[in-house]
Design an enzyme around this catalytic site. Structure first.
Site, PDB file in Angstrom:
ATOM      1  CB  CYS A   1      -8.765 -41.029 -84.999  1.00 19.56           C
ATOM      2  SG  CYS A   1      -6.820 -40.802 -85.131  1.00 19.56           S
TER       3      CYS A   1
ATOM      4  CB  CYS B   1      -8.372 -38.070 -82.262  1.00 17.57           C
ATOM      5  SG  CYS B   1      -8.043 -37.252 -83.534  1.00 17.57           S
TER       6      CYS B   1
ATOM      7  CG  ASP C   1       5.334 -47.672 -82.048  1.00 15.12           C
ATOM      8  OD1 ASP C   1       5.096 -47.033 -83.065  1.00 15.12           O
ATOM      9  OD2 ASP C   1       4.780 -49.033 -81.893  1.00 15.12           O
TER      10      ASP C   1
ATOM     11  CG  HIS D   1      -8.060 -36.453 -87.510  1.00 21.80           C
ATOM     12  ND1 HIS D   1      -7.566 -37.800 -86.975  1.00 21.80           N
ATOM     13  CD2 HIS D   1      -8.615 -36.765 -88.813  1.00 21.80           C
ATOM     14  CE1 HIS D   1      -7.786 -38.858 -87.859  1.00 21.80           C
ATOM     15  NE2 HIS D   1      -8.231 -38.080 -89.023  1.00 21.80           N
TER      16      HIS D   1
ATOM     17  CG  ASN E   1       5.767 -45.291 -92.361  1.00 20.96           C
ATOM     18  OD1 ASN E   1       6.814 -45.262 -92.783  1.00 20.96           O
ATOM     19  ND2 ASN E   1       5.583 -45.997 -91.183  1.00 20.96           N
TER      20      ASN E   1
ATOM     21  N   GLY F   1       3.252 -47.487 -95.948  1.00 22.04           N
ATOM     22  CA  GLY F   1       3.321 -48.166 -94.629  1.00 22.04           C
ATOM     23  C   GLY F   1       2.541 -47.477 -93.630  1.00 22.04           C
TER      24      GLY F   1
ATOM     25  CG  HIS G   1      -4.014 -38.511 -85.988  1.00 21.36           C
ATOM     26  ND1 HIS G   1      -5.112 -37.775 -85.120  1.00 21.36           N
ATOM     27  CD2 HIS G   1      -2.960 -37.460 -85.839  1.00 21.36           C
ATOM     28  CE1 HIS G   1      -4.677 -36.806 -84.703  1.00 21.36           C
ATOM     29  NE2 HIS G   1      -3.268 -36.485 -84.960  1.00 21.36           N
TER      30      HIS G   1
ATOM     31  CG  HIS H   1       2.051 -41.241 -86.773  1.00 17.06           C
ATOM     32  ND1 HIS H   1       0.930 -41.411 -87.613  1.00 17.06           N
ATOM     33  CD2 HIS H   1       2.920 -42.103 -87.031  1.00 17.06           C
ATOM     34  CE1 HIS H   1       1.365 -42.618 -88.125  1.00 17.06           C
ATOM     35  NE2 HIS H   1       2.132 -42.957 -87.781  1.00 17.06           N
TER      36      HIS H   1
ATOM     37  CG  HIS I   1       7.418 -43.724 -86.747  1.00 15.71           C
ATOM     38  ND1 HIS I   1       7.176 -44.895 -86.086  1.00 15.71           N
ATOM     39  CD2 HIS I   1       6.318 -43.611 -87.745  1.00 15.71           C
ATOM     40  CE1 HIS I   1       6.114 -45.459 -86.706  1.00 15.71           C
ATOM     41  NE2 HIS I   1       5.582 -44.559 -87.714  1.00 15.71           N
TER      42      HIS I   1
HETATM   43  P1  5GP Z   1       2.548 -45.938 -89.059  1.00 16.12           P
HETATM   44  O1  5GP Z   1       2.861 -47.237 -89.644  1.00 16.12           O
HETATM   45  O2  5GP Z   1       1.075 -45.624 -89.292  1.00 16.12           O
HETATM   46  O3  5GP Z   1       3.550 -44.837 -89.599  1.00 16.12           O
HETATM   47  O4  5GP Z   1       2.773 -46.107 -87.456  1.00 16.12           O
HETATM   48  C1  5GP Z   1       1.998 -46.481 -86.502  1.00 16.12           C
HETATM   49  C2  5GP Z   1       2.615 -46.778 -85.279  1.00 16.12           C
HETATM   50  O5  5GP Z   1       1.746 -46.754 -84.259  1.00 16.12           O
HETATM   51  C3  5GP Z   1       2.982 -48.185 -85.448  1.00 16.12           C
HETATM   52  O6  5GP Z   1       4.474 -48.403 -85.257  1.00 16.12           O
HETATM   53  C4  5GP Z   1       2.310 -49.089 -84.153  1.00 16.12           C
HETATM   54  O7  5GP Z   1       3.251 -49.800 -83.404  1.00 16.12           O
HETATM   55  C5  5GP Z   1       1.651 -47.892 -83.371  1.00 16.12           C
HETATM   56  N1  5GP Z   1       0.506 -47.906 -82.750  1.00 16.12           N
HETATM   57  C6  5GP Z   1      -0.662 -48.422 -83.355  1.00 16.12           C
HETATM   58  N2  5GP Z   1      -1.413 -48.417 -82.403  1.00 16.12           N
HETATM   59  C7  5GP Z   1      -1.197 -48.097 -81.110  1.00 16.12           C
HETATM   60  C8  5GP Z   1      -1.711 -47.676 -79.893  1.00 16.12           C
HETATM   61  O8  5GP Z   1      -2.896 -47.932 -79.722  1.00 16.12           O
HETATM   62  N3  5GP Z   1      -0.813 -47.011 -78.885  1.00 16.12           N
HETATM   63  C9  5GP Z   1       0.442 -46.978 -79.341  1.00 16.12           C
HETATM   64  N4  5GP Z   1       1.286 -46.352 -78.492  1.00 16.12           N
HETATM   65  N5  5GP Z   1       1.039 -47.131 -80.371  1.00 16.12           N
HETATM   66  C10 5GP Z   1       0.142 -47.768 -81.472  1.00 16.12           C
HETATM   67 ZN    ZN Z   2      -6.905 -38.441 -85.381  1.00 13.72          ZN
END
Ligand code: 5GP
Ligand code: ZN
Length: 103
Positions: free
Chosen positions: A3, A6, A29, A45, A84, A90, A95, A97, A99
């Site tokens: 992950c 993590c 991001d 997690h 999301n 989306g 994990h 989170h 935004h």
């Molecule tokens: P989700 O679509 O899961 O709500 O958002 C995941 C977010 O994590 C996306 O906006 C993507 O750009 C960001 N993201 C994906 N992988 C990484 C990473 O390795 N490092 C960082 N800093 N952001 C990431």
């Molecule tokens: Zn995790």
């Protein structure tokens, strides 16, 4: 466990960290959709909101309060929070989170 969030929380993967305490980490991001785009992540997690349980109520409440704290530290006037949930919602990273987006 494979992950990325993590790994970032455990400093096994790089990230531009904006905030950290015992239970949460916030980092920028990699594909920002606003001038300020942070991801606020509980270190525990939990794959998504759908997988969270009653026992996570305090952690989920703190998640919102940490968003408030981080926004205050970043001195933004207003901000948008988004979560999301699930692939069809989306969610790309499994994990939980939040935004935090701001100008
Ligand atoms: P989700 O679509 O899961 O709500 O958002 C995941 C977010 O994590 C996306 O906006 C993507 O750009 C960001 N993201 C994906 N992988 C990484 C990473 O390795 N490092 C960082 N800093 N952001 C990431
Ligand atoms: Zn995790």
């Amino acid at each position: 466990m494979d992950c990325i969030f993590c790994k970032i929380a455990q400093k096994q993967a790089p990230a531009q960290i904006a905030y950290e305490d015992d239970e949460f980490i916030a980092f920028h991001d990699i594909r920002p959709k606003a001038p300020l785009h942070l991801l606020l992540v509980p270190k525990k997690h939990i794959p998504s909101l759908q997988e969270s349980q009653e026992g996570d109520a305090e952690l989920l409440g703190k998640l919102l309060l940490r968003a408030q704290k981080v926004a205050q530290e970043k001195q933004v006037k207003g901000y948008k929070l988004a979560m999301n949930v699930g692939k069809e919602g989306g969610q790309e990273i499994d994990h939980i989170h939040l935004h935090l987006l701001a100008q």
